[in-house]
Design a protein around this motif. Structure first.
Motif, mmCIF file in Angstrom:
data_model
loop_
_atom_site.group_PDB
_atom_site.id
_atom_site.type_symbol
_atom_site.label_atom_id
_atom_site.label_comp_id
_atom_site.label_asym_id
_atom_site.label_seq_id
_atom_site.Cartn_x
_atom_site.Cartn_y
_atom_site.Cartn_z
ATOM 1 N N GLU A 74 -56.584 93.917 61.720
ATOM 2 C CA GLU A 74 -55.298 94.312 60.715
ATOM 3 C C GLU A 74 -55.650 95.755 60.238
ATOM 4 O O GLU A 74 -54.731 96.633 59.824
ATOM 5 N N SER A 75 -56.971 96.129 60.266
ATOM 6 C CA SER A 75 -57.371 97.259 59.457
ATOM 7 C C SER A 75 -57.718 98.364 60.325
ATOM 8 O O SER A 75 -58.043 99.455 59.960
ATOM 9 N N LEU A 76 -57.329 98.306 61.730
ATOM 10 C CA LEU A 76 -57.598 99.138 62.676
ATOM 11 C C LEU A 76 -56.760 100.441 62.607
ATOM 12 O O LEU A 76 -55.541 99.944 62.125
ATOM 13 N N PRO A 77 -56.924 101.552 62.904
ATOM 14 C CA PRO A 77 -55.991 102.706 62.888
ATOM 15 C C PRO A 77 -54.868 102.252 63.879
ATOM 16 O O PRO A 77 -53.607 102.726 63.626
ATOM 17 N N ARG A 78 -55.273 101.763 64.809
ATOM 18 C CA ARG A 78 -54.197 101.436 65.936
ATOM 19 C C ARG A 78 -53.575 100.097 65.824
ATOM 20 O O ARG A 78 -54.279 99.207 65.761
ATOM 21 N N GLU A 79 -52.157 100.230 65.999
ATOM 22 C CA GLU A 79 -51.442 99.156 65.812
ATOM 23 C C GLU A 79 -51.764 98.041 66.850
ATOM 24 O O GLU A 79 -52.084 98.460 67.926
ATOM 25 N N THR A 80 -52.110 96.650 66.419
ATOM 26 C CA THR A 80 -52.410 95.633 67.372
ATOM 27 C C THR A 80 -51.610 94.461 67.384
ATOM 28 O O THR A 80 -51.026 94.059 66.306
ATOM 29 N N ASP A 81 -51.005 94.165 68.572
ATOM 30 C CA ASP A 81 -50.316 92.840 68.682
ATOM 31 C C ASP A 81 -51.191 91.704 69.025
ATOM 32 O O ASP A 81 -51.903 92.177 70.223
ATOM 33 N N SER A 82 -51.211 90.613 68.642
ATOM 34 C CA SER A 82 -52.294 89.740 68.892
ATOM 35 C C SER A 82 -51.239 88.432 69.173
ATOM 36 O O SER A 82 -50.269 88.148 68.505
ATOM 37 N N TRP A 83 -51.874 87.580 70.303
ATOM 38 C CA TRP A 83 -51.273 86.256 70.472
ATOM 39 C C TRP A 83 -52.428 85.317 70.683
ATOM 40 O O TRP A 83 -53.465 85.753 71.042
ATOM 41 N N ILE A 84 -52.037 84.014 70.065
ATOM 42 C CA ILE A 84 -53.154 83.057 69.984
ATOM 43 C C ILE A 84 -52.634 81.795 70.906
ATOM 44 O O ILE A 84 -51.403 81.345 70.854
ATOM 45 N N GLU A 85 -53.455 81.330 71.877
ATOM 46 C CA GLU A 85 -53.240 80.213 72.560
ATOM 47 C C GLU A 85 -54.491 79.350 72.502
ATOM 48 O O GLU A 85 -55.522 79.609 72.228
ATOM 49 N N TYR A 86 -54.163 77.956 72.765
ATOM 50 C CA TYR A 86 -55.039 76.822 72.715
ATOM 51 C C TYR A 86 -55.234 76.193 73.887
ATOM 52 O O TYR A 86 -54.251 75.695 74.258
ATOM 53 N N LEU A 87 -56.447 76.151 74.426
ATOM 54 C CA LEU A 87 -56.879 75.319 75.396
ATOM 55 C C LEU A 87 -56.605 73.771 75.280
ATOM 56 O O LEU A 87 -56.194 73.092 76.087
ATOM 57 N N ASN A 88 -56.869 73.455 74.195
ATOM 58 C CA ASN A 88 -56.905 71.889 73.722
ATOM 59 C C ASN A 88 -57.684 71.064 74.568
ATOM 60 O O ASN A 88 -57.078 70.067 75.237
ATOM 61 N N VAL A 89 -58.807 71.489 75.224
ATOM 62 C CA VAL A 89 -59.632 70.813 75.959
ATOM 63 C C VAL A 89 -60.104 69.355 75.611
ATOM 64 O O VAL A 89 -59.875 68.499 76.412
ATOM 65 N N ARG A 90 -60.237 69.081 74.316
ATOM 66 C CA ARG A 90 -60.547 67.757 73.957
ATOM 67 C C ARG A 90 -59.563 66.894 73.991
ATOM 68 O O ARG A 90 -59.860 65.701 74.402
ATOM 69 N N ARG A 91 -58.166 67.281 74.142
ATOM 70 C CA ARG A 91 -57.183 66.213 74.284
ATOM 71 C C ARG A 91 -56.738 66.192 75.869
ATOM 72 O O ARG A 91 -56.555 64.937 76.178
ATOM 73 N N LEU A 92 -56.658 67.439 76.389
ATOM 74 C CA LEU A 92 -56.382 67.332 77.660
ATOM 75 C C LEU A 92 -57.094 67.065 78.767
ATOM 76 O O LEU A 92 -56.920 66.575 80.000
ATOM 77 N N GLY A 93 -58.391 67.337 78.488
ATOM 78 C CA GLY A 93 -59.812 67.301 79.305
ATOM 79 C C GLY A 93 -59.601 68.630 80.375
ATOM 80 O O GLY A 93 -58.560 69.651 80.041
ATOM 81 N N ARG A 94 -60.610 69.174 80.904
ATOM 82 C CA ARG A 94 -61.031 70.459 81.553
ATOM 83 C C ARG A 94 -59.995 70.867 82.453
ATOM 84 O O ARG A 94 -59.227 71.847 82.440
ATOM 85 N N PRO A 95 -59.771 69.979 83.419
ATOM 86 C CA PRO A 95 -58.737 70.461 84.438
ATOM 87 C C PRO A 95 -57.461 70.533 84.032
ATOM 88 O O PRO A 95 -56.818 71.296 84.541
#
Length: 729
Positions: A74-95
């Motif tokens: 957020e402190s960069l001169p260029r505007e940044t759009d960020s998206w956050i995603e969660y694998l949730n490996v512990r609950r779903l398992g790897r595959p």
């Protein structure tokens, strides 16, 4: 849209001010030179960043990483759009988690081109490397929170860079055990949630890696909370309790983590630590302030370099730990854990103050200062005691000296020492007093000593001293000294050989004034002579009394045979009176020789004087006139008339000797009332009524010295054989 850093220099601000002032002029010139309107350059599009987490959104580490990343992006001169995603490996398992994330990318982010992917933790990086999703295939990747070095080694560096997590999760346990090295039993408390199961599995793995430790698991999925509390109360104080995030009990009901932490800390017989720092303040000893934020900040700065056009291969890999121990100092103090046992890098909260608040160096410095102060106090105490003992010794020495000087003065004994080699002589104060001189005017020396010796004894004393020095033997001398006032005193000097403090030969001794002793010895000799004379006089008086008995008896017979008119009767009467007077004298002689007891009685002193006048006149002779001045109202006295008559005879004889050319002897009597104490010689006279007898003559008289000694026994100024003073009175 641009966001500039608020920290600008003063020169930059001034430049902008000039630019604003010149802007109208620039626009006018531009309009004149180029009438046609110029279209502004298009702004660069915002940078698209995908933050891909390995676990669920409730994971505290994931939230801290995200906050750290955003603080940089957020402190960069260029505007940044960020998206956050969660694998949730512990609950779903790897595959399942991989399939789910592929679906999300295809549906939610279809057609979106990401400028950068940030992979958080090992599972997210494994997904990017293993699944290689088409939507992310061309995007550079910055990873963080990855501790698998093998995984990092397989990464293509032209596309991947990031931060390696260098610590393992078991480091928290190691940091806590540094404060309690004697702990050999670890008790792990977990809840019934899936996270609790992960925690149990994690610590079970640590159990395998640490065979020297004994682990006990209080599983909230199998045990009710009350049973967990009961077991905690029975623990050995040398144990350590690890409380994980406890939110679900055995029946799946929600439990407040803070309430659970407070209750566990209250009932536990051993210290309690928790990896979750937010549980501190409930009696928990230590917690782990996750370094996720700092970890995210570091990864964010690397991501900023990539967004600014630096190739990932040119951004060096970094390493960073995630353990930051936080210790409740008040709880540590309650469990007896010293401040020095707390790890150096740990944060300390809730310090109790006082001694524990000081660092080890300060404690050592303060302890050294306190020890020095105590030593100084002890030294001062020793000095005070020494001074007190010295003053007491000086006081006792002074008292001893005063007692010695007092004893010397009373006994008239002086002390002296003489160095045989140097001749140095030292006298005590009593020696100076004995010689009648001031220590300030006379220097003690053998020559000054000889100057005080009587001239008749000086040669004898000097020879005796020198002979004693030659033979190194003790000596005892008796001799006379002459004081500056002319008085002659007898002294005895005793000296013996000894050694001084340095081994030098010394002569030490004493000198004693024995003048009174000599006088007493002479008096004793005279008393013995008088006693012999008295014994002789008693025998003579006894025999003479027998003769007087015959004379008095025949004179009475002769007086009885003569008629009253016979003139011879007067002569016979004189013979009778002379015989009676002779009998009185014999009685006095017998009393003097202790052969007759005195007979005091009430009498008229005037009659005794008148009766004695007949004997006094022949004793005085024709040149001396006897004058009687007797009181007409004289009070009677209690005395022995014979003794009084003898006193008068002795005084008359003494007056006769004092008036060889004639004179007058006056005897006077009077009544006397004494109002105060008086003294006659050594006799003390009490106030009261007395009869005064005065016998005076106009002879040569007595000087002051004679009057002072007039009442001393046997004192006389007459030549030898002419008198004994008051010895016979």
């Amino acid at each position: 849209m641009y966001e500039f850093d608020g920290a600008r220099s003063t020169a930059g601000g001034a430049w902008r001010l000039r630019l604003v002032l010149l802007l109208p002029l620039f626009l006018a010139v531009t309009a004149w030179l180029a009438p046609a309107a110029v279209q502004p350059a298009a702004e660069p599009r915002p940078a698209s960043v995908l933050i891909l987490h390995s676990y669920d959104p409730g994971y505290n580490w994931s939230m801290e990483l995200t906050q750290g990343l955003h603080s940089v992006l957020e402190s960069l001169p260029r505007e940044t759009d960020s998206w956050i995603e969660y694998l949730n490996v512990r609950r779903l398992g790897r595959p399942e988690a991989w399939r789910w994330m592929n679906h999300v990318l295809e549906q939610r982010h279809a057609g979106r081109r990401f400028d950068l992917v940030i992979a958080c933790d090992d599972a997210a990086l494994e997904y990017l490397l293993g699944a290689d999703p088409p939507a992310l295939r061309q995007a550079p990747v910055v990873f963080c929170g990855v501790g698998n070095r093998e995984l990092i080694a397989r990464l293509p560096r032209q596309r991947f860079t990031g931060v390696e997590e260098v610590s393992t999760a078991s480091d928290f346990l190691d940091e806590v055990m540094k404060m309690m090295p004697a702990v050999r039993r670890i008790v792990v408390v977990t809840d019934s949630s899936a996270t609790g199961a992960e925690h149990r599995a994690f610590y079970a793995q640590i159990q395998k890696e640490r065979p020297q430790l004994e682990f006990e698991f209080l599983d909230g999925s199998r045990m009710p909370v009350e049973r967990i509390f009961g077991r905690l109360q029975q623990l050995d104080p040398q144990s350590l309790v690890i409380l994980t995030q406890f939110t679900r009990d055995q029946d799946g009901r929600y439990v407040s983590p803070r309430w659970m932490a407070a209750e566990v800390a209250r009932v536990s017989a051993a210290p309690v630590a928790s990896p979750h720092v937010r549980l501190l303040g409930q009696g928990i000893l230590a917690g782990n302030l996750s370094a996720g934020f700092a970890h995210g900040e570091l990864a964010g700065r690397m991501a900023a370099e990539v967004l600014q056009g630096v190739r990932p291969a040119d951004v060096p890999l970094r390493r960073h730990g995630n353990i930051r121990l936080v210790v409740d100092d008040a709880v540590a103090a309650r469990w007896g854990i010293p401040r020095s046992a707390i790890p150096a890098g740990a944060d300390i909260v809730n310090p109790p103050g006082g001694w524990r608040a000081l660092s080890s160096a300060d404690q050592r410095l303060l302890a050294a200062g306190a020890a020095l102060a105590v030593l100084q106090m002890l030294l001062i105490a020793v000095l005070l005691v020494t001074m007190w003992q010295r003053r007491r010794a000086e006081r006792q020495l002074k008292e001893s000296r005063e007692m010695l000087e007092r004893a010397q003065r009373i006994a008239r004994i002086g002390l002296w020492t003489r160095n045989a080699a140097t001749g140095a002589l030292h006298w005590s104060g009593e020696v100076y007093r004995m010689f009648g001189v001031d220590p300030a005017t006379v220097r003690a020396s053998f020559e000054s000593f000889l100057s005080f010796v009587h001239p008749e004894d000086r040669a004898r004393v000097e020879e005796a001293v020198r002979s004693s020095d030659r033979q190194r033997r003790s000596r005892v001398l008796e001799f006379r000294i002459v004081r500056p006032d002319g008085a002659v005193r007898y002294v005895r000097s005793v000296g013996e050989w000894t050694t001084g403090p340095r081994g030098e030969p010394l002569v030490a001794g004493m000198v004693q004034d024995i003048t009174e002793l000599r006088q007493l010895e002479e008096l004793l000799a005279q008393v013995q002579r008088v006693e012999a004379v008295g014994t002789l006089a008693g025998g003579v008086a006894h025999d003479f009394n027998n003769l007087l008995t015959v004379i008095n008896g025949y004179s009475q017979l002769l007086a009885g045979a003569l008629s009253p008119d016979d003139p011879r009767l007067l002569h016979v009467r004189e013979i009778q009176r002379a015989g009676e007077r002779a009998s009185e004298l014999t009685r006095q002689l017998l009393a003097f020789s202790r052969r007759q007891i005195l007979s005091p009685r009430l009498l008229d002193l005037n009659e005794v004087i008148q009766d004695s006048a007949g004997l006094l006149k022949p004793l005085l002779g024709e040149k001396i006139e006897l004058r009687l001045e007797l009181s007409t109202s004289l009070s009677p006295i209690h005395a022995d008339p014979a003794q009084l008559g003898q006193v008068l005879i002795n005084l008359a004889a003494n007056a006769r000797d004092a008036m060889p050319d004639g004179g007058t002897l006056t005897i006077r009597t009077a009544n006397l009332m004494l109002q105060e104490f008086s003294r006659a010689g050594e006799e003390k006279i009490l106030p009261g009524r007395y009869v005064e007898l005065i016998v005076s003559d106009n002879g040569c008289g007595m000087d002051e010295e004679t009057r002072r000694r007039a009442f001393e026994p046997f004192f006389t100024t007459k030549p030898v054989g002419k008198g004994t003073g008051l010895g016979l009175a």
